[in-house]
Design an enzyme around this catalytic site. Structure first.
Site, PDB file in Angstrom:
ATOM      1  N   LEU A   1      27.152  67.828  18.453  1.00 38.23           N
ATOM      2  CA  LEU A   1      28.490  67.714  17.924  1.00 38.23           C
ATOM      3  C   LEU A   1      29.309  66.885  18.985  1.00 38.23           C
ATOM      4  O   LEU A   1      30.096  67.283  19.341  1.00 38.23           O
ATOM      5  CB  LEU A   1      29.543  68.735  17.640  1.00 38.23           C
ATOM      6  CG  LEU A   1      28.641  69.709  16.320  1.00 38.23           C
ATOM      7  CD1 LEU A   1      29.844  70.914  16.331  1.00 38.23           C
ATOM      8  CD2 LEU A   1      28.844  68.496  15.148  1.00 38.23           C
ATOM      9  N   GLY A   2      28.768  65.679  19.385  1.00 41.65           N
ATOM     10  CA  GLY A   2      29.501  64.779  20.123  1.00 41.65           C
ATOM     11  C   GLY A   2      30.668  64.349  19.675  1.00 41.65           C
ATOM     12  O   GLY A   2      30.666  63.909  18.653  1.00 41.65           O
ATOM     13  N   THR A   3      31.735  64.706  20.078  1.00 38.93           N
ATOM     14  CA  THR A   3      33.101  64.781  19.208  1.00 38.93           C
ATOM     15  C   THR A   3      34.175  64.575  19.836  1.00 38.93           C
ATOM     16  O   THR A   3      34.428  64.225  20.573  1.00 38.93           O
ATOM     17  CB  THR A   3      33.107  66.294  19.085  1.00 38.93           C
ATOM     18  OG1 THR A   3      31.871  66.763  18.048  1.00 38.93           O
ATOM     19  CG2 THR A   3      34.325  66.850  18.178  1.00 38.93           C
ATOM     20  N   SER A   4      35.404  64.324  18.915  1.00 31.99           N
ATOM     21  CA  SER A   4      36.587  64.392  19.204  1.00 31.99           C
ATOM     22  C   SER A   4      37.487  65.451  18.212  1.00 31.99           C
ATOM     23  O   SER A   4      37.433  65.167  16.811  1.00 31.99           O
ATOM     24  CB  SER A   4      37.304  62.834  18.905  1.00 31.99           C
ATOM     25  OG  SER A   4      36.602  61.873  19.220  1.00 31.99           O
TER      26      SER A   4
END
Lengths: 148, 217
Positions: B18-21
């Protein structure tokens, strides 16, 4: 006590020579080769070069169970896990059917562990390492049960 | 004896990430949580409409970042714990966000060798109003007015610091989050898709979604 999701990797840095089998009465420093019928035990093979996921899988159910009991302890008080453990121990203490005849029926245990309405691989392939030809012999079992 | 060398990163390679913001902001009537919707396995986008805002209790939600499997397992565990906990509360009383956040913290800390989970836990309860707790990787807990996390958050620290105002109105807060996440998505390759938001107030839960045509500048 802590809430563990994932079992610890139980890589021991030292083991006793009797850690992987019950000691023999005639040779208390070694396991009972006569009873297990497997020949001398290679302790190095039991400690070294195990698969990284082995301890995770073997301890999974136990860890989840302990975490659940810890949750109950926090929410409902210390009596809750004690009562549940007591009920499971009651079954173990009162049921006896030798493993060579198939072991005791798991109905009571299933109900307590909430597994009576589900069917998993463990219900098809019963037993883990001690099943089929590897079951404990009747005499050893009865001796353990009675406490000789 | 050297012991077994287990490369934990290798075990986790190929795992869905979940590479994420993600962010959560306190405003006048409660909290708003916001997240992008991209889940990647390496450079392949496994899910472009992920819902990273997970419900833990009636008005307590969490934003998940890190390993998708790890965060789902932890969020499940906390949700279960809160269900049992609320069973023994007096009728009509709800658990506080502080409780949920501290259960998150305990699980993340005690299992820290095996988990890659960065969580923002935010909720509304009658006693404390809105609260935001950040639980980064490692398992520390930080109560903040607003929290940003995930790989995309690194690009918006300055902007958020300049433009955050305490006790915003709902529409201002929605705009604040929308702009912040839109900037994060613009600069971060592992964030994208739609912007999802959850508004938690005493009247309950409201879910919003914003498509790229609307937020992209």
């Amino acid at each position: 006590m802590s809430l563990r999701l994932i079992p610890d990797n139980k890589q021991s840095s030292q083991v006793s020579s009797t850690a992987f089998g019950t000691p023999a009465e005639h040779a208390p420093g070694l396991q009972d080769i006569l009873k297990t019928q497997e020949g001398p035990l290679n302790i190095a093979s039991k400690v070294n070069n195990r698969h990284p996921l082995e301890s995770r899988i073997t301890n999974w159910e136990q860890t989840q169970y302990e975490t659940r009991l810890e949750t109950y302890r926090r929410v409902f008080g210390a009596g809750e896990p004690i009562r549940r453990t007591m009920e499971l121990q009651l079954i173990e203490a009162t049921d006896f059917k030798p493993s060579v005849l198939g072991g005791s029926d798991t109905m009571h245990k299933d109900i307590l562990l909430n597994k009576d309405t589900s069917v998993n691989w463990e219900d098809i392939y019963k037993g883990e390492f001690e099943s089929g030809n590897n079951v404990k012999d009747f005499h050893t079992e009865l001796e353990n049960k009675v406490g000789i | 004896m050297n012991g077994i060398k287990v490369d934990i990163n290798h075990l986790k390679k190929g795992e869905v990430n979940l590479g994420t913001s993600i962010m959560a902001v306190n405003f006048k009537d409660g909290v708003i949580l916001g997240a992008d919707s991209r889940t990647t396995t390496g450079s392949y986008i496994a899910n472009r409409v992920t819902d990273k805002l997970t419900q833990i209790h009636d008005t307590i939600y969490c934003c998940r970042s890190g390993s998708a499997a790890d965060t789902q397992a932890v969020a499940d565990m906390v949700k279960y714990h809160l269900q049992i906990y609320s069973a023994q509360l007096p009728p009509n009383e709800k658990p506080t966000t502080q409780i949920a956040a501290n259960v998150f913290q305990e699980i993340c800390y005690n299992n820290k060798e095996h988990l890659t989970a960065g969580i923002i836990c935010a909720g509304y309860d009658a006693k404390n109003g809105g609260s935001v707790y950040s639980i980064p990787i490692g398992g520390s807990i930080h109560k903040q007015e607003y929290a940003i996390a995930g790989s995309g958050s690194t690009f918006i620290y300055g902007w958020c610091n300049e433009n955050y105002k305490p006790q915003m109105e709902k529409d201002d807060c929605v705009q604040f989050i929308k702009t912040a996440l839109s900037e994060a998505i613009k600069w971060d390759g592992s964030s994208g898709g739609v912007i999802r938001m959850v508004i938690l107030t005493k009247s309950g839960v409201e879910r919003l979604i914003f498509y790229p045509e609307e937020y992209q500048k």
